[in-house]
Design an enzyme around this catalytic site. Structure first.
Site, mmCIF file in Angstrom:
data_model
loop_
_atom_site.group_PDB
_atom_site.id
_atom_site.type_symbol
_atom_site.label_atom_id
_atom_site.label_comp_id
_atom_site.label_asym_id
_atom_site.label_seq_id
_atom_site.Cartn_x
_atom_site.Cartn_y
_atom_site.Cartn_z
ATOM 1 N N GLN A 112 0.355 -1.317 -0.174
ATOM 2 C CA GLN A 112 0.344 0.211 -0.225
ATOM 3 C C GLN A 112 0.640 1.737 0.628
ATOM 4 O OE1 GLN A 112 -2.987 -0.580 3.309
ATOM 5 N NE2 GLN A 112 -4.314 -1.474 1.913
ATOM 6 N N ASN A 241 -1.495 7.145 6.779
ATOM 7 C CA ASN A 241 -2.451 6.153 5.459
ATOM 8 C C ASN A 241 -1.295 4.986 4.996
ATOM 9 O OD1 ASN A 241 -5.182 5.749 5.790
ATOM 10 N ND2 ASN A 241 -5.280 8.415 4.237
ATOM 11 N N CYS A 242 -2.033 4.394 5.128
ATOM 12 C CA CYS A 242 -1.315 3.048 3.737
ATOM 13 C C CYS A 242 -2.281 2.296 3.429
ATOM 14 C CB CYS A 242 -1.044 1.605 4.428
ATOM 15 S SG CYS A 242 0.492 2.757 6.029
ATOM 16 N N VAL A 243 -3.353 3.076 2.674
ATOM 17 C CA VAL A 243 -4.440 2.621 1.560
ATOM 18 C C VAL A 243 -3.864 3.024 -0.051
ATOM 19 C CG1 VAL A 243 -5.578 3.609 2.839
ATOM 20 C CG2 VAL A 243 -5.683 4.902 1.388
#
Lengths: 428, 348
Positions: A112, A241-243
């Site tokens: 991600q 975030n790790c999207v």
């Protein structure tokens, strides 16, 4: 709130024996940056490298991008509640190293984090190819959980961003911009004949490394609330975030939210920009219902005639987007939603996971599934180890010569849903 | 040299006759017939209709396989550069015939194809993803406007030139989303759009929302102890080995399985054919998807009247809404005929 943004234009970045800004060049002293990053005992090693626009450099896996800023006048410090005390920000004066950024890299989840190419076709899809980047490749100590690793990388980026931002404190900016939003009644009375427009700012808060922080508080735990738009310019909202890289809002995006800027650009001309409502994207239905009830309630409470709603992420948050849109339209307030699409590599599938006729005004950042070939670069900052696994990548994405065939999903900021880019899509 | 065109029209436009001649079998005539003459004019010498296929609409739709093989045989030696079907305007059977034959010609003979019809013609809905279909008026009064556009697009397709967007070329949008770089960033476009919307000026959404077919849930059943219940699933549970070959994705069929003497779906007897989710838990205990064990208990306890002795199963993974719709119509009709009063739908 009235905020002056003083932009110090940065046209180059170089290593130096001390951190300084001189004649539009940012000099970075590796030792001092390492010292700041390694204060965190969860970090084993950090490598500092530089990437300038047009260089044959690929940076991956990219986690966050931070713009160096500093408060010169007014209360609080940049990134309140995280780096500094939790004082209210958004007034006075802030200096920006415009054209510079801190890019954090780490293989937190492996799939991600994104790709930033500084030249070639991929560079056109990411705004960060146009910046002078100070890249931090951060190695964790052994057995560190992804959650701790994420936090350590997040803080490292913000700390180095703050350190470099401080360099602009006593420099006369090249340009000055002024943004002002008055207390509600005054603001409404300032332009009584213009339609009152607000901004519904959806924050990615699905949890499990899909998090955003507001004055240091986890966005999952907030109920939607009203903010002055200038607060975001001082770092009140940061990314954790790790999207998918293409449509997550990095901290850089939050600092430079283009919807806020575009609403200010029409403020007093076509519209009366009254303020921002921040909301979250939690995974439980009750949370989705509560938050969308709040956004429509607050939009009504502010007496708005129209709102722009921006999404972050895709899939599950599509339901939050549509709920916000539908309920706000039902309150008699006009909406425009900003999203992106997952229409398949052939572009033939339905683009969103939810739909409603109320969403009749949509701006799209493009189809994230579209495949692109990224040619080899002379230099790699980071690691290729995760390219096949990255969201948007697939088995065989990485060829032996270093070229990569991926969905643009893997490119940091490619289909940003704050409308940061020119990329869009249409039906053929 | 002029490009060679084969043109497909129905009995009506060939002047063979109206509805009474709708069973007219495929016939090949040399040169242009009816609208083909107009096409030739529009080609201005760059292409020429060398042959015309005439087929009755009922014939094509009622004997599709025969019609297709006859037509393919009639035209396979012509080595045309493009196959044009219609315009069909809003004639439904003509539209499905145009789409149907064009689709087969492209597949079998590898000749590029193009058609023309009204956007609400059922043929447009079925075939617009497969081929370019010029958008026409609802009736033949639109012939004069349609033919030049059809001819122009046919030339471009035959020459392998880049086909531009639907507005420019005049074809029915095929639902293919393509990226491009706009003049302005998305945020500016959004603010311009809200200003227009507030002023009640015309604005153009960048993504027309898909229309979801929302179905109202049925009324609650007051007395379950008298109710006959059936299970229908899109979770792909099938007997081991998937005897009906229900596809893992984009299903074209469903299976019907007898559970009269089955008390529970055993691990070694049933499995999922669904390719869209982690099958481990469904295969370990298929009752997780089709809750037969619990329903049999409820039947025995008298909580429900009875359980229908068959369950219906397909995979909802990337399966077209149109296919689902067809399955549902058939399944619902059978269940009603079998005296079923309520259905439990399970998905995954």
């Amino acid at each position: 709130m009235r905020l002056e943004l003083g932009n110090i234009l940065i046209k180059d970045v170089q290593f130096g024996s001390a951190n300084k800004v001189e004649n539009g060049c940012l000099y970075v002293d590796v030792a001092s940056i390492k010292a700041v990053v390694l204060e965190d005992e969860r970090i084993k090693e950090v490598t500092v490298d530089l990437a300038r626009p047009g260089e044959s450099i690929r940076i991956t896996p990219v986690k966050d991008v931070v713009e160096p800023r500093v408060k010169v006048e007014g209360s609080g410090t940049i990134f309140p509640g995280v780096i500094g005390k939790v004082d209210t920000v958004g007034t006075g004066r802030t200096h920006v190293l415009k054209g510079a950024a801190v890019v954090t890299c780490g293989k937190i989840l492996g799939f991600q984090e994104g790709i930033v190419d500084m030249t070639g076709p991929g560079a056109e899809y990411t705004p960060f190819s146009k910046l002078n980047n100070v890249c931090l490749i951060i190695e964790p100590i052994e057995d560190l959980t992804p959650y701790d690793y994420e936090e350590a990388v997040r803080f490292a980026g913000l700390k180095v961003g703050t350190l470099l931002g401080e360099l602009g404190k006593n420099i006369t900016p090249d340009e000055l911009e002024v943004f002002e939003t008055k207390p509600l009644i005054e603001q409404i009375n300032q332009y009584p004949n213009l339609p009152k427009v607000g901004y519904v700012y959806m924050l990615q808060t699905q949890g499990l490394l899909h998090d955003t922080y507001v004055y240091g508080v986890d966005g999952k735990q907030i109920v939607p609330t009203i903010m002055y738009p200038t607060e975001m310019m001082d770092g009140a909202i940061i990314s954790g975030n790790c999207v998918s890289a293409c449509d997550k809002n990095t901290t850089y995006h939050h600092l430079n939210n283009p919807i806020i800027r575009s609403l200010y650009a029409q403020h007093g001309k076509e519209i009366n920009f009254v303020g921002a409502i921040i909301t979250n994207e939690n995974v439980f239905l009750a949370d989705k219902e509560r938050s969308s009830n709040f956004t429509s309630k607050l939009a009504t409470y502010l007496g708005l005639d129209g709102v722009v709603i921006s999404q972050e992420g895709f899939g599950n948050p599509d339901t939050d987007l549509i709920m916000n849109c539908k309920k706000i339209e039902q309150s008699g307030i006009k909406t425009v939603i900003v999203t992106d699409e997952y229409a398949g590599r052939d572009g033939m599938s339905q683009s969103l996971a939810d739909s409603d006729p109320a969403a009749d005004a949509v701006v799209t950042g493009g189809n994230a599934n579209e495949v692109i070939e990224l040619p080899p670069m002379d230099k790699l900052i980071g690691s290729y180890a995760y390219v096949d696994k990255i969201a948007g990548g697939f088995d065989g994405s990485l060829a032996n010569d270093g070229s990569i065939k991926v969905e643009i999903q893997a490119i940091t900021g490619a289909t940003n849903e704050l409308g940061f880019n020119k990329l869009t899509a249409k039906t053929y | 040299m002029a490009l060679k065109v084969i043109h497909y029209i129905n009995q009506f436009f060939a002047n063979v006759g109206g509805e009474e001649m709708a069973n007219y079998a495929p016939e090949l005539r040399k040169g242009a017939v009816g609208p083909g003459i107009g096409l030739n004019a529009a080609f201005a010498g760059e292409a020429e209709v060398v042959a015309t296929v005439i087929c009755g609409d009922s014939y094509f739709n009622e004997h599709t396989d025969t019609a297709v093989s006859k037509i393919i045989n009639l035209i396979k030696d012509i080595k045309a550069d493009i196959f044009i079907a219609g315009p069909a305007f809003n004639a439904g059977r003509y539209g499905t015939a145009c789409g149907g034959i064009a689709s087969e010609v492209e597949r079998e003979l590898n000749i590029p194809v193009v058609s023309a019809m009204y956007i609400e013609n059922p043929g447009a809905d079925i075939y617009k993803k497969e081929m370019y279909i010029i958008s026409t008026k609802g009736s033949a009064t639109g012939m004069r406007a349609a033919l030049p556009k059809l001819a122009k697009l046919a030339l471009k397709i035959a020459r392998g030139e880049e086909i531009l967007d639907p507005d420019t070329e005049g074809y029915i949008p095929r639902g293919i989303r393509k990226n491009y770089f706009a003049d302005k960033i998305g945020a500016e476009r959004a603010v311009e759009m809200i200003i227009k919307k507030l002023k009640k000026e015309e604005f153009k959404t960048e993504y027309p929302m898909s229309k979801f077919d929302r179905v109202e849930p049925g009324k609650a059943i007051k007395n379950m102890s008298k109710t006959r219940i059936a299970i229908v699933t899109s979770g792909g549970i099938v007997p081991i080995g998937n005897p009906d070959r229900v596809e893992a994705s984009s299903a074209s069929k469903y299976g019907i399985y007898n559970i009269a003497n089955v008390l529970s779906l055993a691990e070694n007897a049933y499995e999922t054919a669904h390719g869209g989710y982690d099958p481990v838990y469904a295969n370990h205990n298929p009752n997780r998807v089709v809750p037969l064990d619990v329903l049999k208990d409820l039947e025995k306890e008298g909580v429900i009247g009875s359980l229908h002795p068959y369950f219906y199963s397909t995979t909802g993974n990337g399966t077209a809404v149109k296919s689902s719709h067809e399955f549902a119509e058939e399944i619902a009709a059978t269940l009603i005929a079998d005296g079923v009063q309520a259905v439990i739908l399970t998905s995954t």
